[in-house]
Design an enzyme around this catalytic site. Structure first.
Site, mmCIF file in Angstrom:
data_model
loop_
_atom_site.group_PDB
_atom_site.id
_atom_site.type_symbol
_atom_site.label_atom_id
_atom_site.label_comp_id
_atom_site.label_asym_id
_atom_site.label_seq_id
_atom_site.Cartn_x
_atom_site.Cartn_y
_atom_site.Cartn_z
ATOM 1 C CE1 TYR A 1 82.768 11.020 42.279
ATOM 2 C CE2 TYR A 1 84.484 9.588 42.673
ATOM 3 C CZ TYR A 1 84.092 10.887 42.464
ATOM 4 O OH TYR A 1 85.028 11.697 42.514
ATOM 5 C CE LYS B 1 84.650 12.895 39.060
ATOM 6 N NZ LYS B 1 85.040 14.425 38.377
ATOM 7 C CB THR C 1 86.949 18.595 48.580
ATOM 8 O OG1 THR C 1 86.315 17.088 48.163
ATOM 9 C CG2 THR C 1 88.435 18.606 48.106
#
Length: 304
Positions: free
Chosen positions: A175, A179, A212
Site C-alpha cells: 500500500y 501511494k 472512511t
C-alpha cells in the site's frame, strides 16, 4: 490558507470534474464540487453504490449536475472504455481527482491485467486514466489533476526489483509503495506538463487519517485495524474534513502546480489544508523517471 473550508471554494459553474471512487473522500469531493456548481462525473466500479451516491448528492443539493459512470481502475480495458465515452460526450475536462483506492488486502490479489491489486488500482489505473483523459484536460480551462497519496507514503519504497510484490507480499508495504507512486506521479506529471506545454496543473494531496471504509474494506472489519477503526472512531477525522486538502488543491486560486497538500496538525494526520512535507524518496528524479517509463510499459499508455 488558515482554516480553509468548503465555504472558500470559488464558484465552479461551467467546470466539469471527474472524481474516481463514489464513497468516502470521493463522495465528499463530489458533494462539495456539485454544491459549488460544477458538473461532476462520479466514476466507480459498483453501479449500485454509484447510483446511491448520486441520489444522496442530488437530495442534498437540489439541481446538482452530477452523474455516475462505470469505471474499474483494476482493468485497463474498462479505463479505455470510460475515457472513450468521455471523449465522445465532452469537449473538454477541467478537473480530474484521482481518488479511488484499495488498502491492504491480507493476501496478495491481482487485477485482471495481472498487476498487484494496490499498485494496479491505486497507481497504474490512475496513470492510465490520466493519460487517456489528457486530450480533454489539455482543452480544459486551467485544468487540474489531483492525485491522492497518503501518510503511508512516508514509509514507502519503489521496489523496482519486485514492483508487483511477487517474491514477497506485505499488505502495508505494498500500500505504501502504491501511494508513494501516486505522489511521485503527481510531481512528475507537473514537470512533464511544464516541459511539453500541456497547460495543466498537477498536485498531490493526502487526507491525514480519516473515517472512511478504506481500512475495514481492506484489512477486514474483524482485523485489528478494523477493530481500532470501529472502537476508536474519534481518533479519525470525519471524511468531509479529510477531503479538504484535495478540494483545496482542486479549486483554490492559491494552489500551486507541483505542490503537495495535507492537514496542518499533529504531523499532518488531521486539521485544515496546508502545504505537506514531501517524503525524500518522492523527490528522487531518477526514480520518478524510471517509474514513469515502467508505468508506460506496463499500461501501454504513452503520454504525448
Amino acid at each position: 490558507m488558515a482554516k480553509w473550508t468548503t465555504a472558500d471554494i470559488p464558484p465552479q459553474q461551467g467546470r466539469t470534474a471527474v472524481v474516481t471512487g463514489p464513497g468516502g473522500l470521493g463522495f465528499e469531493d463530489a458533494l462539495a464540487l456539485a454544491r459549488a456548481g460544477a458538473h461532476v462525473i462520479l466514476a466507480g466500479r459498483n453501479p449500485t453504490r454509484g447510483a446511491a451516491a448520486v441520489a444522496r448528492i442530488s437530495e442534498t443539493v437540489p439541481g446538482a449536475n452530477v452523474t455516475y459512470e462505470v469505471l474499474d481502475l483494476a482493468s485497463l480495458a474498462s479505463i479505455e472504455s470510460f475515457a472513450a465515452r468521455l471523449r465522445d460526450s465532452l469537449g473538454s475536462l477541467d478537473l480530474l481527482i484521482n481518488n479511488a483506492a484499495v488498502m491492504s488486502p491480507p493476501t496478495r490479489l491481482t487485477t485482471v491485467d495481472g498487476f498487484e491489486s494496490q499498485l494496479g488500482t491505486n497507481y497504474l489505473g490512475h496513470f492510465a486514466l490520466t493519460g487517456r483523459l489528457l486530450p480533454l484536460l489539455r482543452k480544459g480551462d486551467a485544468a487540474r489533476v489531483v492525485s491522492l497519496s497518503s501518510v503511508a507514503a512516508r514509509s514507502g519504497a519503489i521496489r523496482f526489483d519486485d514492483l508487483q510484490s511477487e517474491r514477497g507480499y506485505a499488505p502495508m508495504s505494498a500500500y505504501a509503495q502504491s501511494k508513494l507512486a501516486c505522489l511521485m506521479f503527481a510531481l512528475e506529471l507537473q514537470r512533464r506538463a511544464d516541459a511539453a506545454g500541456w497547460g495543466i496543473r498537477s498536485m498531490g494531496a493526502h487526507p491525514g487519517i480519516s473515517r472512511t471504509d478504506l481500512i475495514p474494506n481492506g484489512f477486514g472489519p474483524r482485523s485489528a485495524a478494523g477493530v481500532v477503526r470501529r472502537l476508536f472512531w474519534f481518533l479519525f477525522q470525519p471524511a468531509a474534513q479529510g477531503a479538504l486538502p484535495t478540494l483545496f488543491a482542486a479549486t483554490s486560486h492559491e494552489a500551486r502546480g507541483g505542490a503537495y497538500y495535507g492537514p496542518d496538525r499533529l504531523s499532518e494526520v488531521r486539521g485544515f489544508p496546508a502545504v505537506a512535507k514531501v517524503p525524500s524518496q518522492a523527490l528522487d528524479r531518477q526514480a520518478a523517471d524510471r517509474l514513469w517509463s515502467e508505468s508506460e510499459r506496463l499500461t501501454g499508455m504513452v503520454y504525448a
